[in-house]
Motif scaffolding. Structure first.
Motif, short mmCIF file in Angstrom:
data_model
loop_
_atom_site.label_atom_id
_atom_site.label_comp_id
_atom_site.label_asym_id
_atom_site.label_seq_id
_atom_site.Cartn_x
_atom_site.Cartn_y
_atom_site.Cartn_z
N THR A 134 -28.42 -20.86 -19.26
CA THR A 134 -29.41 -21.21 -18.60
C THR A 134 -30.75 -21.61 -19.96
O THR A 134 -31.52 -20.59 -19.62
N ARG B 101 -33.19 -22.94 -21.87
CA ARG B 101 -34.61 -24.55 -21.77
C ARG B 101 -34.78 -24.53 -23.64
O ARG B 101 -35.51 -24.25 -24.49
N ASP C 105 -32.25 -32.12 -20.93
CA ASP C 105 -32.06 -31.36 -19.45
C ASP C 105 -30.34 -31.67 -19.24
O ASP C 105 -29.58 -30.71 -18.58
#
Length: 134
Positions: free
Chosen positions: A50, A52, A27
């Motif tokens: 964005t 993940r 992260d």
């Protein structure tokens, strides 16, 4: 975590909070270099946005689930992901980062994971598999 310089991937040490593991490290990597890291010439080769990356520690290994195909990433980006995962805190087994197997799971790919390690140069290197008779 590992960032990019004109000379290849380069480690950047940051303090890890209590209970941190590979997910915390990934992260932070995806958030990019800090102001002081950028001032030292460290950048990222990972796509902006964005995204993940999911990281799960196992004994001597980390499973990385990517939102991209490896072929969509540059070599430096793959090196950043693999070496950051391998050097992250909280991996059971007490192995050195170069001995941690990082298993890459690509988005939308039904095949098995790609096992790699972070070599001494900060690059992702395939894990050698030896079959019978080799």
């Amino acid at each position: 975590m590992y960032f990019v310089t004109p000379h290849g991937t380069w480690p950047a040490a940051r303090p890890a909070p209590d209970g941190a593991g590979p997910q915390t490290a990934l992260d932070a990597l995806l958030a990019g270099p800090t102001r002081s890291e950028r001032a030292r010439g460290l950048v990222t080769a990972l796509p902006a946005g964005t995204h993940r990356v999911r990281a799960q520690a196992a004994a001597g290994a980390v499973d990385l689930s990517l939102p991209w195909l490896v072929t969509e990433l540059g070599r430096e980006a793959v090196n950043q992901l693999v070496c950051t995962a391998a050097a992250a805190p909280g991996i059971p087994g007490g192995r050195q980062p170069a001995d941690v197997v990082v298993r890459i799971h690509e988005s939308g790919m039904p095949s098995g994971a790609w096992p790699v390690r972070c070599d001494e140069n900060g690059a992702a290197a395939p894990v050698e598999t030896r079959g019978p008779g080799r």
